[in-house]
Enzyme design. Structure first.
Site, PDB file in Angstrom:
ATOM      1  N   HIS A 278      -5.831 -39.864 -37.544  1.00 51.65           N
ATOM      2  CA  HIS A 278      -4.688 -40.771 -37.468  1.00 51.65           C
ATOM      3  C   HIS A 278      -3.447 -40.189 -38.132  1.00 51.65           C
ATOM      4  O   HIS A 278      -3.515 -39.579 -39.202  1.00 51.65           O
ATOM      5  CB  HIS A 278      -5.010 -42.157 -38.007  1.00 51.65           C
ATOM      6  CG  HIS A 278      -5.397 -42.235 -39.442  1.00 51.65           C
ATOM      7  ND1 HIS A 278      -4.486 -42.347 -40.453  1.00 51.65           N
ATOM      8  CD2 HIS A 278      -6.609 -42.221 -40.047  1.00 51.65           C
ATOM      9  CE1 HIS A 278      -5.125 -42.421 -41.624  1.00 51.65           C
ATOM     10  NE2 HIS A 278      -6.402 -42.332 -41.413  1.00 51.65           N
ATOM     11  N   ASP A 290      -5.852 -38.012 -45.945  1.00 52.49           N
ATOM     12  CA  ASP A 290      -6.025 -39.247 -45.159  1.00 52.49           C
ATOM     13  C   ASP A 290      -4.738 -39.569 -44.423  1.00 52.49           C
ATOM     14  O   ASP A 290      -3.933 -40.345 -44.906  1.00 52.49           O
ATOM     15  CB  ASP A 290      -6.462 -40.383 -46.092  1.00 52.49           C
ATOM     16  CG  ASP A 290      -6.868 -41.632 -45.344  1.00 52.49           C
ATOM     17  OD1 ASP A 290      -7.071 -41.557 -44.120  1.00 52.49           O
ATOM     18  OD2 ASP A 290      -6.982 -42.694 -45.982  1.00 52.49           O
ATOM     19  N   GLU A 324      -4.053 -46.504 -37.908  1.00 54.98           N
ATOM     20  CA  GLU A 324      -5.437 -46.689 -38.337  1.00 54.98           C
ATOM     21  C   GLU A 324      -5.518 -47.534 -39.603  1.00 54.98           C
ATOM     22  O   GLU A 324      -6.424 -48.336 -39.777  1.00 54.98           O
ATOM     23  CB  GLU A 324      -6.104 -45.326 -38.582  1.00 54.98           C
ATOM     24  CG  GLU A 324      -7.629 -45.382 -38.760  1.00 54.98           C
ATOM     25  CD  GLU A 324      -8.096 -45.663 -40.190  1.00 54.98           C
ATOM     26  OE1 GLU A 324      -9.266 -45.999 -40.366  1.00 54.98           O
ATOM     27  OE2 GLU A 324      -7.275 -45.549 -41.133  1.00 54.98           O
ATOM     28  N   GLU A 325      -4.549 -47.338 -40.502  1.00 47.92           N
ATOM     29  CA  GLU A 325      -4.676 -47.905 -41.842  1.00 47.92           C
ATOM     30  C   GLU A 325      -4.536 -49.423 -41.893  1.00 47.92           C
ATOM     31  O   GLU A 325      -5.179 -50.078 -42.707  1.00 47.92           O
ATOM     32  CB  GLU A 325      -3.656 -47.264 -42.794  1.00 47.92           C
ATOM     33  CG  GLU A 325      -3.910 -45.788 -43.095  1.00 47.92           C
ATOM     34  CD  GLU A 325      -5.200 -45.530 -43.872  1.00 47.92           C
ATOM     35  OE1 GLU A 325      -5.963 -46.471 -44.119  1.00 47.92           O
ATOM     36  OE2 GLU A 325      -5.453 -44.362 -44.209  1.00 47.92           O
ATOM     37  N   ASP A 352     -11.730 -38.135 -39.966  1.00 51.20           N
ATOM     38  CA  ASP A 352     -10.964 -39.003 -40.871  1.00 51.20           C
ATOM     39  C   ASP A 352     -11.725 -39.237 -42.166  1.00 51.20           C
ATOM     40  O   ASP A 352     -11.786 -40.348 -42.687  1.00 51.20           O
ATOM     41  CB  ASP A 352     -10.645 -40.327 -40.159  1.00 51.20           C
ATOM     42  CG  ASP A 352      -9.777 -41.247 -41.024  1.00 51.20           C
ATOM     43  OD1 ASP A 352      -9.125 -40.739 -41.951  1.00 51.20           O
ATOM     44  OD2 ASP A 352      -9.767 -42.467 -40.768  1.00 51.20           O
ATOM     45  N   HIS A 426      -6.091 -43.041 -50.721  1.00 48.59           N
ATOM     46  CA  HIS A 426      -5.158 -44.169 -50.857  1.00 48.59           C
ATOM     47  C   HIS A 426      -4.441 -44.208 -52.210  1.00 48.59           C
ATOM     48  O   HIS A 426      -4.053 -45.285 -52.666  1.00 48.59           O
ATOM     49  CB  HIS A 426      -5.877 -45.513 -50.626  1.00 48.59           C
ATOM     50  CG  HIS A 426      -6.429 -45.680 -49.246  1.00 48.59           C
ATOM     51  ND1 HIS A 426      -7.035 -46.835 -48.803  1.00 48.59           N
ATOM     52  CD2 HIS A 426      -6.452 -44.848 -48.166  1.00 48.59           C
ATOM     53  CE1 HIS A 426      -7.418 -46.692 -47.541  1.00 48.59           C
ATOM     54  NE2 HIS A 426      -7.077 -45.496 -47.138  1.00 48.59           N
TER      55      HIS A 426
END
Lengths: 459, 459
Positions: A278, A290, A324-325, A352, A426
């Site tokens: 993504h 990520d 995606e997130e 991912d 994250h």
């Protein structure tokens, strides 16, 4: 360490499926490791664009740059796929304190994605610590009402793959806030989803949308969570309060894009093998692992094929999914359009789980017989490259919608080593400097090798 | 990444060798991952002691602290083994420049271990770049005499395991200076032994001792090596000179120690399985991955056994070898004394390739049949722990002398993932912060599990 004496230059050690396959896979790795472009492209994405949450100006920059990148690689087709995405913004930097009588202890905090703002002056309330949704239910409205619920179940360190610990703890972040709202909580704080004891809040999406009752929700660092938990235990409930303030909001949906590159199949142009990650990322850092690594590896797979002169029999696509997130809109749109266009999809690989050293691939919802056959066919040829762990397991959020829309497709998750992922996932630490060039390149090569095998010999 | 839906808590997935073995191995991992002590001990070694080159005050501190640490773990025996070691000191920080006409370009440089000082004013000379010892020989004295020889063969990136690239490039550092001295070179600079393009000199030992002609020798960073090579190519030889200055010296040998802890075997107290790394380290940093992780893992193996109540049938030893980096005196002494004491050694594991995520074990000088049998016996039970790659390969410098002195012993190298090791190996970056807690713990658990299996079922 010194071991000059014991090392031999053994380049071609694969148990051969066919000699030609072995040679091609060796060429794939040489290209990735000697002339690889993924690392410098990732550097651009991280440093010249940076964090790129859906709907943001940076996400749009990333779309435009990705298209140009793939065009510069000379793929047969490069195009955008329109998709409407949510546009959530964090607003001002969040603040939080543990209030212990007259003392205010600052807490590293980050609003969860898709959550709502606190009142302008913030929220101050007593804290109810729970370890599970079940515990929340047991306590009920009489205890919860007017309080800040603190979800504090830590990672279970006993899992070997950290993704399992994440999966087991994740309901707190994803379902916790909506569940607490039902019992009258005024806010939710969640222990960051990581096994490491650190000073960073780990953001991530929480459940939202129609029918979901929203209260302000945020992640706090694991060190702060341990401290708060200790204080609650020692001081008794009424003496310790928590304060936090955030100003995030959900703006109207925005037009965005999946970015797709293709090498058209020489024999079966309407049959597809795809590899994707993504393009969007959280806003706290650069979205390096990520999932900058995933998209750069996906483009690299096709670039490697072109560089070594391999023309696939089936069409091979690199897909940079959007959103995606916090919404999965890109993945859904891709599957929907593929079905509409009557494309035949053989297999889809998602990358991912970070750009870490390869372990293998996991196959979504397949039988034990299928796995045995895949291992019989391909394990030996992948073993010298250390990407030979072929198991039943998950694939990925972006390709999951293909399961329903495109019957017959085999969904595959690329599985790098999992130990470091949730240290940076994250957080403000998800930056280029934490990516190792060779680990990134070996991942791209591993996926190229496996797609080559599928293209030649099927699954 | 989000995958709450697809994850299951499957703790006991090993194909069972025996149910009891499977349970014990699970206990070993739980202890390592939940109550592990290796990480905090490593923190002490790195931050409160630091770099600990043989013969230094820090090496002595490390010996004393290690003995206390093992005593605090309550092992059956903890003792020191005397060994005389070289005492090389770096002296003042080295300086170096590329001299390009009137321009002086600073170069990150570090003297090689065991080499000699330059004159006080440093050395300035023209540079001859070579890629191999063979090329040096071809050029001969007429070209080399009075020059600084610059060994600049880079890592071959095509190897999957980076240790192979190190092995193939390593002759330049180890043999190069002595070889260049024979042709009248006044100094040697070596491209740092790493595949990464960085700004750090990677030190390491060069050949020394009786019969070796010594000239000042140092490692320069890979970026500086690329720059110098480019300038030599573009500017022609006589216009570019190199300057370096170092004040290292070899002092008289010093009494030091191997540090040994033991759990005495309940059935065969005079039969031994050992696990070890080296306590000494280079002086540029903290010796975290090289080899703080190895010694802390070795002690952790025995601590885990005690913690879970496993009493081995054979004696199990943790050996902290002294002087691996520049002399190998500790390893030689250990083997010599073991032979003298008529100890029977079943197997020795060395952990000296960094505290990275486990891959498996390599077996030194064994037959293909042996490897097949080991895989048949143990691969399935190790597979869920991702430490199941059991191959023919090297073991380690410290246990190598056992091969000759203790016939019958099986020498085993613990093999973590190799991708990041040579980024930090022998550099100022080999610090605690670059060690991941879980990777370290999984390594300790993997070795404990394998030693448990050897103890129970042999090799």
């Amino acid at each position: 360490m010194k071991k000059f004496s014991l090392l031999l230059a053994v380049f071609f050690t694969a148990s051969l499926l066919h000699a030609q396959d072995s040679l091609t896979i060796r060429k794939i790795y040489d290209e990735a490791l000697v002339n690889g472009k993924a690392y410098e492209s990732l550097h651009y994405l991280c440093k010249n664009i940076g964090g790129r949450l859906s709907g943001s100006a940076n996400a749009q920059k990333a779309v435009e740059w990705s298209k140009k990148l793939m065009e510069s690689y000379g793929f047969d087709k490069v195009y955008l796929q329109e998709v409407m995405v949510p546009h959530w913004v964090r607003g001002e930097k969040e603040t939080a304190f543990i209030i212990d009588g007259k003392t205010r202890i600052p807490v590293p905090i980050a609003a969860l994605g898709m959550t709502v703002a606190t009142p302008k002056e913030g929220i101050t309330a007593n804290v109810v610590e729970v370890r599970s949704l079940k515990e929340l239910e047991t306590l009920g409205e009489s205890v919860i009402k007017g309080k800040i619920v603190f979800f504090n179940r830590p990672f279970d360190q006993r899992f070997i793959e950290t993704g399992h610990a994440y999966g087991m703890a994740g309901d707190q972040r994803f379902m916790g806030p909506a569940a607490a709202a039902k019992y009258g909580a005024v806010g939710v704080i969640v222990r960051s989803l990581t096994g490491s004891t650190d000073d960073y809040p780990h953001t991530g999406a929480t459940l939202s949308g129609p029918g979901t009752q929203q209260i302000p929700a945020a992640a706090i660092s694991t060190k702060a969570a341990d401290k708060l938990s200790n204080m609650l235990r020692l001081r008794k409930l009424p003496l310790v309060k928590f304060y936090f303030k955030q100003s995030c909001q959900l703006l109207p949906d925005v037009l965005s894009y999946n970015v797709i590159g293709e090498l058209t199949g020489t024999e079966n142009p309407n049959k597809f093998i795809s590899v994707g990650g993504h393009l969007d990322s959280w806003d706290l850092a650069e979205g390096a692992h990520d999932d900058g690594t995933g998209v750069m590896q996906s483009a690299e797979v096709l670039r490697i094929f072109k560089a070594i002169g391999y023309r696939p029999k089936n069409s091979v696509r690199a897909v940079f999914f959007m959103n995606e997130e916090n919404g999965h809109k890109g993945g859904s749109k891709y599957a929907e359009l593929a079905a509409q266009n009557k494309e035949q999809h053989i297999a889809a690989i998602e990358t991912d789980e970070g750009g870490f050293t390869p372990r293998g691939f996991s196959f979504d919802g397949v039988s034990k017989d299928f796995i045995k056959s895949i291992n019989d066919k391909y394990k030996a040829i992948l073993e010298p490259y250390e990407v030979d762990k072929l198991t039943i397991g998950g694939s990925g959020t972006d390709i999951e919608p293909m399961k329903e829309k495109l019957p017959g497709v085999v969904l595959i998750g690329y599985r790098p080593d999992s130990q470091r992922y949730f240290d940076i996932h994250h957080t403000p630490n998800d930056v280029f400097e934490n990516v190792n060039k060779r680990e990134l390149e070996l991942g791209a090569a591993g996926m190229a090798a496996f797609i080559y095998l599928i293209d030649q010999h099927g699954l």
